[in-house]
Design a protein around this motif. Structure first.
Motif, PDB file in Angstrom:
ATOM      1  N   GLU A 215      37.870  53.858  50.660  1.00 13.97           N
ATOM      2  CA  GLU A 215      38.366  52.568  50.926  1.00 13.97           C
ATOM      3  C   GLU A 215      38.007  51.706  49.919  1.00 13.97           C
ATOM      4  O   GLU A 215      36.835  51.737  49.523  1.00 13.97           O
ATOM      5  N   ASP A 216      38.985  50.866  49.611  1.00  7.84           N
ATOM      6  CA  ASP A 216      38.276  49.521  49.039  1.00  7.84           C
ATOM      7  C   ASP A 216      37.344  48.947  49.437  1.00  7.84           C
ATOM      8  O   ASP A 216      37.063  48.538  50.659  1.00  7.84           O
ATOM      9  N   ASP A 217      36.411  48.047  48.470  1.00  6.20           N
ATOM     10  CA  ASP A 217      35.457  47.051  48.889  1.00  6.20           C
ATOM     11  C   ASP A 217      35.578  46.029  47.997  1.00  6.20           C
ATOM     12  O   ASP A 217      36.573  46.263  47.050  1.00  6.20           O
ATOM     13  N   MET A 223      37.961  44.526  40.654  1.00  6.09           N
ATOM     14  CA  MET A 223      38.445  45.441  39.673  1.00  6.09           C
ATOM     15  C   MET A 223      40.169  45.328  39.368  1.00  6.09           C
ATOM     16  O   MET A 223      40.449  45.103  38.458  1.00  6.09           O
ATOM     17  N   PHE A 224      40.741  45.557  40.439  1.00  2.00           N
ATOM     18  CA  PHE A 224      42.086  45.488  40.624  1.00  2.00           C
ATOM     19  C   PHE A 224      42.667  43.928  40.234  1.00  2.00           C
ATOM     20  O   PHE A 224      43.399  43.527  39.438  1.00  2.00           O
ATOM     21  N   ALA A 225      42.269  43.065  40.782  1.00  2.00           N
ATOM     22  CA  ALA A 225      42.540  41.553  40.759  1.00  2.00           C
ATOM     23  C   ALA A 225      42.333  41.051  39.346  1.00  2.00           C
ATOM     24  O   ALA A 225      42.939  40.326  38.885  1.00  2.00           O
ATOM     25  N   GLY A 226      40.994  41.388  38.818  1.00  2.00           N
ATOM     26  CA  GLY A 226      40.784  40.788  37.548  1.00  2.00           C
ATOM     27  C   GLY A 226      41.425  41.315  36.442  1.00  2.00           C
ATOM     28  O   GLY A 226      41.419  40.360  35.401  1.00  2.00           O
ATOM     29  N   ALA A 227      42.130  42.292  36.528  1.00  2.00           N
ATOM     30  CA  ALA A 227      42.916  42.721  35.356  1.00  2.00           C
ATOM     31  C   ALA A 227      44.012  41.770  35.115  1.00  2.00           C
ATOM     32  O   ALA A 227      44.501  41.665  33.895  1.00  2.00           O
ATOM     33  N   PHE A 228      44.539  41.087  36.125  1.00  2.00           N
ATOM     34  CA  PHE A 228      45.686  40.146  35.876  1.00  2.00           C
ATOM     35  C   PHE A 228      45.229  39.078  34.987  1.00  2.00           C
ATOM     36  O   PHE A 228      46.363  38.296  34.398  1.00  2.00           O
ATOM     37  N   ASP A 229      43.967  38.699  34.821  1.00  2.00           N
ATOM     38  CA  ASP A 229      43.640  37.469  34.164  1.00  2.00           C
ATOM     39  C   ASP A 229      43.013  38.017  32.499  1.00  2.00           C
ATOM     40  O   ASP A 229      42.406  37.013  31.855  1.00  2.00           O
ATOM     41  N   GLY A 230      43.147  39.253  32.594  1.00  2.00           N
ATOM     42  CA  GLY A 230      42.453  39.664  31.283  1.00  2.00           C
ATOM     43  C   GLY A 230      43.616  39.734  29.775  1.00  2.00           C
ATOM     44  O   GLY A 230      44.849  39.558  30.159  1.00  2.00           O
TER      45      GLY A 230
END
Length: 249
Positions: A215-217, A223-230
């Motif tokens: 399950e996600d923590d 990790m998923f959300a941060g990619a959008f700002d990269g």
């Protein structure tokens, strides 16, 4: 020099170079692996390639002469297993994609090295075997997990129970390798052309799953959300909209 690192542009080549002993790995070589892996990770290279410096072989596994002399000494045995385990752990968790290129025999500890890499490309003449049953030994848990994760429990048991050598075609069929090719160049080129950030985070995500997380923590959501700002996301979207090939840094 029985083990060396060569940085070749986008590829860090970790080369086993002991051809007179079919690249059998000594304790000194196991001890040297972690520093070279760390150097490869710290380099500008985008991928790490583990291979033999000499065509026609990968590794015959542990140096049995050295192993037979030291294995009854508990201190030597503990140091040997710790060095092997650290090498495999460092390869499996290296912060860059790792590819093993197998040309010829890949046996015992050599197979363990290949299994610790993310992907395995083998030539048609490659052969694979894991042989503790031939020596009355027990394969360590971490090594066994790498094998089971790759081929499943039934096929892992067959390889371990029998110590049989299998060819490249069978290795591909059971999932032990990912491709049969004369060279790893095409697979490496495919890797280094894509987002290194995506690959690093994907490797970390897959490792969490293999280590039992289901399950996600907070960390995986970040990790998923941060990619959008990269920068890689910005470049990937721009390249798509401009109908050009992305140039990831």
């Amino acid at each position: 020099m029985t083990l060396r690192l060569e940085i070749d542009g986008a590829v860090a080549r970790l080369l086993i170079d002991r051809p007179e002993k079919r690249n059998a790995v000594t304790q000194a070589m196991w001890d040297a692996f972690p520093a070279l892996i760390a150097e490869a990770v710290a380099s500008p290279a985008r991928a790490i390639l583990l291979a033999s410096a000499t065509p026609g072989m990968f590794s015959a596994g542990a140096d049995i002469g050295e192993f037979a002399a030291g294995a009854r000494d508990p201190d030597w045995r503990a140091a040997n297993q710790a060095a092997i385990n650290r090498t495999q752990q460092d390869l499996a968790r290296a912060d860059k994609p790792t590819v093993a290129f197998i040309d010829g025999d890949c046996v015992g500890g050599g197979c363990g090295l290949a299994l610790a890499c993310d992907l395995r490309v083998a030539t048609a003449r490659a052969r694979f075997g894991i042989t503790p049953a031939k020596l009355g030994l027990v394969y360590p848990l971490h090594d066994t997990k790498l094998l089971v994760d790759q081929v499943g429990p039934a096929k892992a048991k067959r390889l371990l129970y029998t110590g049989v050598l299998i060819g490249a075609e069978e290795a591909l069929a059971i999932g032990l390798i990912d491709a049969i090719a004369a060279s790893p160049d095409d697979r490496i080129a495919q890797i280094v052309a894509q987002s290194g950030h995506s690959q690093r985070q994907t490797k970390a995500m897959v490792r969490r799953i293999l280590d039992g997380q289901a399950e996600d923590d907070d960390a995986t959501r970040a990790m998923f959300a941060g990619a959008f700002d990269g920068d890689d996301f910005a470049e990937g979207v721009s390249a798509f909209l401009e109908k050009r090939k992305a140039q990831f840094r």
